[in-house]
Enzyme design. Structure first.
Site, PDB file in Angstrom:
ATOM      1  N   ASP A   1       0.810  -1.224   0.000  1.00 19.03           N
ATOM      2  CA  ASP A   1       0.000   0.000   0.000  1.00 19.03           C
ATOM      3  C   ASP A   1       0.835   1.260   0.000  1.00 19.03           C
ATOM      4  O   ASP A   1       0.333   2.343  -0.264  1.00 19.03           O
ATOM      5  CB  ASP A   1      -0.857   0.029   1.273  1.00 19.03           C
ATOM      6  CG  ASP A   1      -2.200  -0.635   1.076  1.00 19.03           C
ATOM      7  OD1 ASP A   1      -2.663  -0.680  -0.070  1.00 19.03           O
ATOM      8  OD2 ASP A   1      -2.772  -1.092   2.077  1.00 19.03           O
TER       9      ASP A   1
HETATM   10  C1  BGC Z   1       0.317   1.257   6.305  1.00 18.89           C
HETATM   11  C2  BGC Z   1       0.082   0.027   5.468  1.00 18.89           C
HETATM   12  C3  BGC Z   1      -1.370  -0.193   5.276  1.00 18.89           C
HETATM   13  C4  BGC Z   1      -2.085   1.078   4.835  1.00 18.89           C
HETATM   14  C5  BGC Z   1      -3.563   0.863   4.829  1.00 18.89           C
HETATM   15  C6  BGC Z   1      -0.420   2.431   5.739  1.00 18.89           C
HETATM   16  O1  BGC Z   1      -0.240   3.564   6.551  1.00 18.89           O
HETATM   17  O2  BGC Z   1       1.700   1.489   6.382  1.00 18.89           O
HETATM   18  O3  BGC Z   1       0.674  -1.100   6.082  1.00 18.89           O
HETATM   19  O4  BGC Z   1      -1.541  -1.165   4.309  1.00 18.89           O
HETATM   20  O5  BGC Z   1      -1.785   2.159   5.675  1.00 18.89           O
HETATM   21  O6  BGC Z   1      -4.281   1.942   4.411  1.00 18.89           O
HETATM   22  C1  NOJ Z   2      -1.498  -3.755   5.559  1.00 21.29           C
HETATM   23  C2  NOJ Z   2      -2.707  -3.756   4.693  1.00 21.29           C
HETATM   24  O1  NOJ Z   2      -3.833  -4.163   5.450  1.00 21.29           O
HETATM   25  C3  NOJ Z   2      -2.520  -4.675   3.514  1.00 21.29           C
HETATM   26  O2  NOJ Z   2      -3.642  -4.595   2.670  1.00 21.29           O
HETATM   27  C4  NOJ Z   2      -1.272  -4.347   2.764  1.00 21.29           C
HETATM   28  O3  NOJ Z   2      -1.100  -5.299   1.738  1.00 21.29           O
HETATM   29  C5  NOJ Z   2      -0.060  -4.357   3.681  1.00 21.29           C
HETATM   30  N1  NOJ Z   2      -0.290  -3.495   4.798  1.00 21.29           N
HETATM   31  C6  NOJ Z   2       1.216  -3.942   2.965  1.00 21.29           C
HETATM   32  O4  NOJ Z   2       1.224  -2.596   2.674  1.00 21.29           O
END
Ligand code: BGC
Ligand code: NOJ
Length: 805
Positions: free
Chosen positions: A474
């Protein structure tokens, strides 16, 4: 069993398997909600509060002889306890303590099929003389919408309403208008008093650790209007030496019929009898004990689906109990409510839920089926998907929107896993609408084809899939370019994005395309099967040409067409995800690239605490990469051990036959294994955490974001299906272990499509991989796949590993 109240963090558990969920810490902190942690929050929790974990379930014991008081769960008074232990079990938590000769044991659970949380407090007098005690309970109500509750005080301080009937206190704020639900808090014993105003209970300028009313030993029977509604009970108890008494409390959520006439005008008061009828059976010791037994049978039955004996306590403990339990909780709660997820921000994520299903589809196939239909209903007519939906409404979340280009492919993965487990091909025929156009209703099969085409219709300059807003990572925001500190990365408007491409999505496509082609051909849709196979072949060629960096797989191309995750980069030269997923897609296995890529992982990304997501971590912010570079080096996506991806490498190592390495990598993040270093790891030693601080961080090895993570499912899939190698396929269970050469035997009991397989694997030659012979009930089995016996009997399977003769 946790043997001190001041664990490095509040170590939590979840109560509830369905609609009512409670989060409970090892000192009974936490909160409860009905289905949606944002829209139906029952009790308040202040996340950034100090002391940490102050809010939750409050119990106080007061010795009326001298006025001294304490909390039998330690929090909130935090007065020293002479004995303390907390047992987090499957769906229940039990906290035992003693002080001043009074032993207390509080057990909390949510009975199956109910929308209430019940507490059983057992008190024993270990003194020589009788004890005159006052017992106080309290919960603080949240005004339903947790976001509004934490922000809109001008209104909220004027809407609170409660009613009290006998031993039941009902929170009915906003029942007079559009709500048809209330919360209740009841006690099994006659009350010496009650309180429903927080100010009256605590006294001015006091906190939960020293309420004035507990100090004074009386409650004032306040009826709260406006302000801060709470429910507190006061019970007086005389305990003779050696005597034990039990007091029950029930915290409930009730949806009630409203009188339509009164709904139009004037206040409406909930009907007390309807509420009491729901609570009464649970306010007895028998009712509670029965609920605990039922819960136990529930989890026993679920866990019996797969049990292993490997001789390694950490592996067995995780695989048999805690990992599937975590998968179950994560399936229910998604990423919405934990100590790190406020319950306000995120609903059910599309990619998350599809992956969460992988680890529990064998335990809860019916729920998994329903979840698939819900998810498919938030798919878009374009084949893309809403990134999230709210569990209460099941509607896609417009604020987050779509454009995470990996999302739709995970639906294919989940549906294939579901069919491989259940054999339920019928699901493909289920008619489901699209989230943005309910007039378009199509069979799940059609949804999957649109998902695949969504990728194929969006290829970039290197013929790799366009990344869109982001792929699985993400935080790799190649189209955002944000310099505005007030723009959240997840919703910042994205550039058109016809250049930035993802090798990860290419790999994911090649993981799911062969299965989807297989489904198509079994349904007689040969044309689609052929198209998918061709597209799969073409995508593999593209990755070979444009996705290979020389010693590892590339990660992406940014919006300027520059490589990301390449030796040509100054930072972020190698990423973990494509090494795992490309190998899992079978890329580079014949020509040695997979082995080379995995060797690069070992050389550059492996640490004693697990495998780093990227190296070198980004030292400063880069607009062309986005959120990933917003984290300090070693945290989260910027070079932590982002645990979700580690099992992908475990699977990849299995695919090339390196069982010693696969096992070793799995153990590095195994929470039970890490219990020995709790002072470094800090998080719960019974569930996986999303991340462990990487080598670049000062606190390398420290875990964060425990509980709600895709790591749970993937760790389970990696260990059970690839290391131990018991793998569901469309046609039956494949047995293909890849274990450490030194593991001489293991056994697996597996219920699959209604049949029990007792599988005993021996490894006399000390190989990592390779099945030399297999017998089912003494009869040799040809090939690696056990037949689907479908006879509800027990079948004994003997597997001998070794080099083929
Ligand atoms: C986090 C990610 C997550 C995302 C979800 C980010 O701030 O670092 O791990 O997947 O938020 O929106
Ligand atoms: C947490 C999120 O829930 C997931 O959708 C994502 O793939 C991972 N972070 C990696 O960014």
């Amino acid at each position: 069993m946790i043997d001190r109240p001041d664990a490095p963090h509040p170590w939590i558990n979840y109560l509830g398997t369905g609609d009512f969920i409670g989060i409970i810490s090892n000192t009974a902190g936490g909160y409860a909600f009905y289905r949606d942690a944002r829209l139906r929050r029952l009790t308040r929790y202040r996340y950034n509060n100090v002391p940490v974990d102050e809010d939750g379930r409050f119990l106080y014991l007061r010795d009326d002889a001298d006025g001294s008081y304490w909390s039998p769960t330690w929090r909130p008074t935090r007065r020293a306890l002479e004995e303390y232990s907390c047992r987090h079990g499957l769906g229940y938590t039990s906290i035992a303590s003693s002080r001043a000769g009074i032993h207390a044991c509080a057990t909390y659970l949510v009975p199956l099929q109910t929308t209430v949380e019940t507490w059983s407090l057992e008190l024993t007098n270990r003194r020589d003389a009788a004890a005159q005690l006052s017992l106080f309970s309290a919960v603080e109500f949240c005004l339903w919408n947790a976001h509004d509750d934490a922000t809109n005080f001008q209104r909220n301080l004027n809407v609170g309403e409660v009613s009290v009937w006998d031993r039941t206190i009902v929170h009915r704020s906003e029942f007079r208008e559009r709500r048809n639900h209330v919360a209740s808090f009841s006690c099994s014993e006659p009350l010496a008093g009650f309180e429903t105003r927080r100010d009256a209970f605590l006294g001015p300028y006091r906190g939960w650790s020293a309420p004035r009313s507990v100090e004074q030993g009386t409650l004032t029977h306040s009826i709260g209007v406006g302000g801060f509604p709470i429910a507190a009970h006061h019970v007086r108890l005389t305990l003779h030496p050696g005597e034990t008494k039990r007091v029950l409390f029930v915290l409930g959520y009730h949806e009630l019929e409203k009188d339509p006439k009164r709904q139009q005008s004037g206040p409406s008061i909930p009907n007390p009898r309807a509420i009491e009828a729901q609570i009464a059976p649970l306010l007895t010791a028998d009712g509670f004990d029965r609920a605990l037994r039922d819960l136990r049978s529930y989890w026993d039955e679920k866990l019996q689906t797969l049990q292993v004996e490997t001789g390694d306590v950490d592996v067995d403990r995780m695989v048999n109990i805690w990992n599937p339990y975590q998968c179950g909780v994560t399936y229910t709660v998604s990423r919405s409510a934990s100590r790190y997820e406020s319950g306000i921000g995120r609903g059910i994520g599309f990619r998350d839920a599809n992956q969460d299903l992988l680890g529990c589809v064998h335990m809860i196939p019916a729920l998994a089926r329903q979840r698939i239909l819900d998810l498919a209903s938030t798919q878009l007519a374009s084949g893309g998907a809403y990134h999230q939906y709210q569990p209460l409404t099941k509607q896609g979340n417009n604020a987050i929107g779509s454009g995470f280009n990996d999302d739709p492919l995970w639906l294919i993965h989940a549906v294939c896993a579901y069919i491989k487990e259940s054999g339920d091909w019928e699901i493909l025929e289920e008619q489901v609408p699209y989230g943005d156009d309910a007039s378009q209703v199509e069979a799940i099969y059609g949804h999957l084809i649109r998902a695949a085409n969504y990728t194929l219709d969006r290829l970039g300059p290197h013929r790799l899939p366009l990344i869109g807003r982001a792929d699985w990572n993400d935080c790799l925001n190649l189209n955002s370019h944000s310099l505005d500190p007030d723009e959240p990365f997840q919703t910042v408007p994205v550039a058109d994005g016809t250049v930035a491409e993802s090798v990860l999505i290419a790999a994911l496509f090649c993981i799911v395309a062969p299965d989807l082609a297989e489904i198509a051909s079994r349904r007689g849709d040969g044309r689609t099967a052929q198209q998918l196979s061709r597209a799969n072949g073409a995508m593999r060629d593209v990755v070979r040409e444009n996705g290979w960096d020389g010693d590892w797989f590339l990660r992406a191309y940014d919006a300027d067409g520059a490589a990301v995750g390449s030796s040509s980069c100054d930072e972020g030269r190698i990423y973990l995800e494509p090494q795992g997923l490309c190998t899992m897609a079978g890329m580079g296995i014949d020509d040695g690239r997979a082995r080379r890529a995995l060797d690069s992982v070992a050389e550059q990304l492996a640490t004693e605490h697990g495998l780093l997501l990227v190296q070198p971590a980004y030292s400063g912010y880069r607009t062309n990469l986005g959120e990933i570079s917003s984290y300090p080096p070693g945290y989260k996506e910027n070079g932590s051990i982002f645990c979700h991806t580690n099992p992908w490498i475990v699977i990849a190592e299995c695919m090339i036959g390196r069982g010693d390495r696969a096992w070793d990598y799995a153990q590095r993040i195994n929470p039970s294994h890490r219990e020995a270093i709790t002072e470094i790891h800090e998080c719960e030693p019974y569930v996986y955490a999303q991340m462990i601080a990487g080598r670049d961080a000062d606190d390398h090895g420290k875990a964060r974001n425990s509980w709600l993570t895709g790591t749970a499912s993937w760790a389970y899939v990696a260990m059970t299906q690839w290391v131990l190698g018991i793998r569901p396929t469309f046609d039956g269970l494949v047995i293909d272990p890849c274990i450490p050469a030194g593991l001489q035997r293991f056994s697996v009991r597996r219920t699959y499509r209604g049949t029990r397989y007792e599988i005993r694997v021996s490894n006399p030659d000390g190989v990592c991989r390779g099945v030399a012979s297999m017998h089912a009930d003494g009869v040799p089995v040809e090939g690696a796949c056990l037949p689907v016996f479908d006879d509800r009997r027990i079948h004994v399977v003997d597997v001998r590993m070794g080099t083929a003769t």
